[in-house]
Design a protein around this motif. Structure first.
Motif, PDB file in Angstrom:
ATOM      1  N   PHE A 178      41.195  50.375  44.862  1.00  0.00           N
ATOM      2  CA  PHE A 178      41.047  49.678  46.140  1.00  0.00           C
ATOM      3  C   PHE A 178      41.674  48.289  46.100  1.00  0.00           C
ATOM      4  O   PHE A 178      42.291  47.856  47.055  1.00  0.00           O
ATOM      5  CB  PHE A 178      39.572  49.569  46.520  1.00  0.00           C
ATOM      6  N   ASN A 179      41.471  47.603  44.991  1.00  0.00           N
ATOM      7  CA  ASN A 179      41.967  46.223  44.870  1.00  0.00           C
ATOM      8  C   ASN A 179      41.910  45.801  43.399  1.00  0.00           C
ATOM      9  O   ASN A 179      41.745  46.654  42.529  1.00  0.00           O
ATOM     10  CB  ASN A 179      41.164  45.299  45.806  1.00  0.00           C
TER      11      ASN A 179
ATOM     12  N   THR B 122      39.709  44.549  41.639  1.00  0.00           N
ATOM     13  CA  THR B 122      38.441  44.670  40.921  1.00  0.00           C
ATOM     14  C   THR B 122      37.797  46.050  40.999  1.00  0.00           C
ATOM     15  O   THR B 122      36.966  46.371  40.147  1.00  0.00           O
ATOM     16  CB  THR B 122      37.416  43.638  41.451  1.00  0.00           C
ATOM     17  N   HIS B 123      38.153  46.845  41.996  1.00  0.00           N
ATOM     18  CA  HIS B 123      37.413  48.094  42.229  1.00  0.00           C
ATOM     19  C   HIS B 123      38.280  49.339  42.098  1.00  0.00           C
ATOM     20  O   HIS B 123      39.231  49.518  42.872  1.00  0.00           O
ATOM     21  CB  HIS B 123      36.772  48.085  43.621  1.00  0.00           C
TER      22      HIS B 123
ATOM     23  N   TRP C 141      32.776  54.641  39.178  1.00  0.00           N
ATOM     24  CA  TRP C 141      33.303  53.340  39.613  1.00  0.00           C
ATOM     25  C   TRP C 141      33.598  52.514  38.375  1.00  0.00           C
ATOM     26  O   TRP C 141      32.774  52.456  37.459  1.00  0.00           O
ATOM     27  CB  TRP C 141      32.245  52.568  40.413  1.00  0.00           C
TER      28      TRP C 141
HETATM   29  C1  LIG Z   1      37.449  45.659  46.684  1.00  0.00           C
HETATM   30  O1  LIG Z   1      37.138  46.983  47.098  1.00  0.00           O
HETATM   31  C2  LIG Z   1      35.748  47.246  47.163  1.00  0.00           C
HETATM   32  C3  LIG Z   1      35.608  48.722  47.504  1.00  0.00           C
HETATM   33  O2  LIG Z   1      36.265  49.028  48.687  1.00  0.00           O
HETATM   34  C4  LIG Z   1      35.077  46.309  48.160  1.00  0.00           C
HETATM   35  O3  LIG Z   1      33.696  46.575  48.194  1.00  0.00           O
HETATM   36  C5  LIG Z   1      35.346  44.882  47.753  1.00  0.00           C
HETATM   37  O4  LIG Z   1      34.802  44.001  48.717  1.00  0.00           O
HETATM   38  C6  LIG Z   1      36.830  44.636  47.623  1.00  0.00           C
HETATM   39  N1  LIG Z   1      37.058  43.317  47.090  1.00  0.00           N
HETATM   40  C7  LIG Z   1      37.895  42.457  47.657  1.00  0.00           C
HETATM   41  C8  LIG Z   1      38.037  41.132  46.987  1.00  0.00           C
HETATM   42  O5  LIG Z   1      38.483  42.730  48.674  1.00  0.00           O
END
Ligand SMILES: *[C@@H]1O[C@H](CO)[C@@H](O)[C@H](O)[C@H]1NC(C)=O
Ligand SMILES: *[C@@H]1O[C@H](CO)[C@@H](O)[C@H](O)[C@H]1NC(C)=O
Ligand SMILES: *[C@@H]1O[C@H](CO)[C@@H](O)[C@H](O)[C@H]1NC(C)=O
Length: 434
Positions: free
Chosen positions: A402-403, A405-406, A424
């Motif tokens: 997703f980004n 960190t995730h 996860w």
């Molecule tokens: C990264 O992705 C997760 C899962 O979608 C989300 O909960 C989180 O807020 C995101 N972090 C950023 C910094 O956008």
């Protein structure tokens, strides 16, 4: 007379009709390589146009070029492998394309203009990739074909990563099995970058069928063999390695990949501020559960002696470079392991059943059960301590980053038509080891 001309027309149409269409990213950003086969040496083209974006939807005709490939083993059967590289793709567009020779055209395929991304401005937004391994023809290949075929219609992923063992085997029945499989997956591999690396089933004749039929990013070390390469995509660096060199090739060939791999991982590690995720994929497993109730000498070699050999060669490289996930196949089952190093579970800052926050070692995921004539391998009745989930259902996985960190990974059973496991990974720093 009329029947004869009909037969001749049908026969020549079959020779001229483009088949086995598949696409792949290249070593350059904004490029898609299209590969297809004819059985007659005729010059053909890719016609393509951008759609669903601001560019005018005009068709461009791009010349392909072909090489002769003798698909036969005992017989000489020549196929013509055509390729063309579409360049300057606009990541905000989709592209329709068809291949043909102005008489016979393939159906129209569609791909996303977002490709592997090597230069600024970097696009590090969410990516979704299918991960699978050990996929063949026949009834057992159909489970994943059906489910993935349906998912492909939704366009909810960007590309497919196939971690070795393709068709069972590409060269079988004088190469006919390779043709059948490539036609079987055409509606997936023609519409999505289909990225591969070799497995043991590709080994005959020094991996010739594999290297000729699949065209992956070229670098100085791989010399266009498609055996190993890497690419950047979204917030991750992906490294496709060839574990088979350790079983089929000379020390020189092994060393060549290893030198490249070291340099590639070090470079990726320096780039973690931009792309914090580091994902490695190789056919044979470093970690898979063995049945520790049977004597070591009787243990399935794939998880015993072969895994030990690969761990000795590769594990430290993965760990010291902070690799997040190592995907592997070869075992015809699914196994997800906790972060592990030297056969010991490495605790994260937080570990749950399906989550690791601040992991401190690679997690290993075995995913070699897309389905093939060899059927399942039973899962270990006594999994190792680091094993977290096991299943021998035919299926495949979906990796969503997703980004920065995730990361989320889920495994589907193509038999039950449902998600059977997920995990996860959440980062608290770019790399646990730099
Ligand atoms: C990264 O992705 C997760 C899962 O979608 C989300 O909960 C989180 O807020 C995101 N972090 C950023 C910094 O956008
Ligand atoms: C197999 O192919 C590799 C890569 O092209 C090459 O380096 C090697 O020499 C080949 N091995 C044999 C036995 O031909
Ligand atoms: C890993 O550890 C387990 C449990 O201690 C042991 O049974 C197994 O033999 C070990 N495997 C290897 C390859 O050392």
């Amino acid at each position: 007379m009329r029947i004869l001309s009909l037969i001749l027309a049908t026969a020549s149409a079959m020779l001229l009709y483009p088949e086995q269409v598949h696409i792949s990213w290249t070593e350059n950003e904004g490029e898609m390589r299209v590969t297809w086969v004819t059985f007659y040496p005729i010059s053909s083209v890719v016609s393509y146009r951008p759609i669903l974006c601001n560019s005018p939807a005009l068709w461009t005709y791009l010349d392909g070029s072909f090489t002769e490939f003798d698909q036969g083993d005992t017989l000489e059967i020549i196929q013509y492998i055509n390729t063309a590289v579409i360049k300057d793709l606009d990541p905000s567009c989709f592209y329709e394309y068809s291949v043909g020779n102005y008489v016979f055209w393939s159906e129209i395929f569609l791909f996303n203009g977002r490709t592997a991304d090597y230069s600024e401005p970097f696009d590090t937004t969410e990516v979704n990739l299918i991960v699978l391994g050990d996929w063949g023809t026949g009834d057992l290949g159909k489970y994943t074909l059906n489910l993935l075929g349906e998912e492909a219609k939704l366009r909810d992923f960007d590309a497919v990563l196939h971690i070795g063992d393709i068709a069972y085997d590409l060269n079988d029945q004088e190469g006919e099995i390779g043709n059948i499989w490539l036609n079987m997956v055409e509606h997936i591999a023609g519409n999505y970058a289909y990225m591969t690396n070799p497995g043991n089933h590709e080994s005959p004749n020094n991996f010739t069928h594999y290297s000729n039929r699949f065209k992956m990013p070229i670098n100085e070390a791989n010399q266009g063999t498609s055996w190993f390469y890497s690419f950047d995509y979204g917030p991750a660096h992906f490294v496709m390695i060839d574990t088979e060199v350790y079983f089929f090739n000379s020390a020189e060939v092994i060393e060549n990949q290893l030198n490249w791999l070291k340099a590639d991982l070090e470079k990726a590690n320096k780039n973690r501020g931009i792309r914090p995720w580091l994902i490695v994929l190789g056919h044979r497993a470093l970690y898979c559960s063995i049945n520790n109730l049977v004597p070591v000498s009787q243990i399935n070699p794939a998880c015993g002696s072969q895994a030990t050999l690969l761990k000795n060669k590769l594990e430290d490289l993965m760990y010291t470079n902070g690799v997040d996930v190592f995907f592997q196949a070869h075992l015809h089952n699914y196994e997800r392991d906790a972060p592990v190093y030297k056969n010991l579970t490495v605790p994260s800052e937080f570990d749950g059943e399906n989550i690791h926050i601040g992991a401190k070692a690679p997690i290993y995921i075995t995913n070699g059960n897309a389905g093939n004539v060899e059927a399942h391998n039973p899962v270990s009745p006594t999994p190792q301590e680091w094993s977290r989930f096991l299943s021998n259902d035919y299926g495949y996985g979906r990796l969503s980053i997703f980004n920065n960190t995730h990361l989320y990974y889920e495994q589907f059973s193509s038999e039950l038509l449902e998600c059977i496991d997920y995990v996860w990974l959440i980062k608290t720093q770019n790399s646990y080891n730099s």
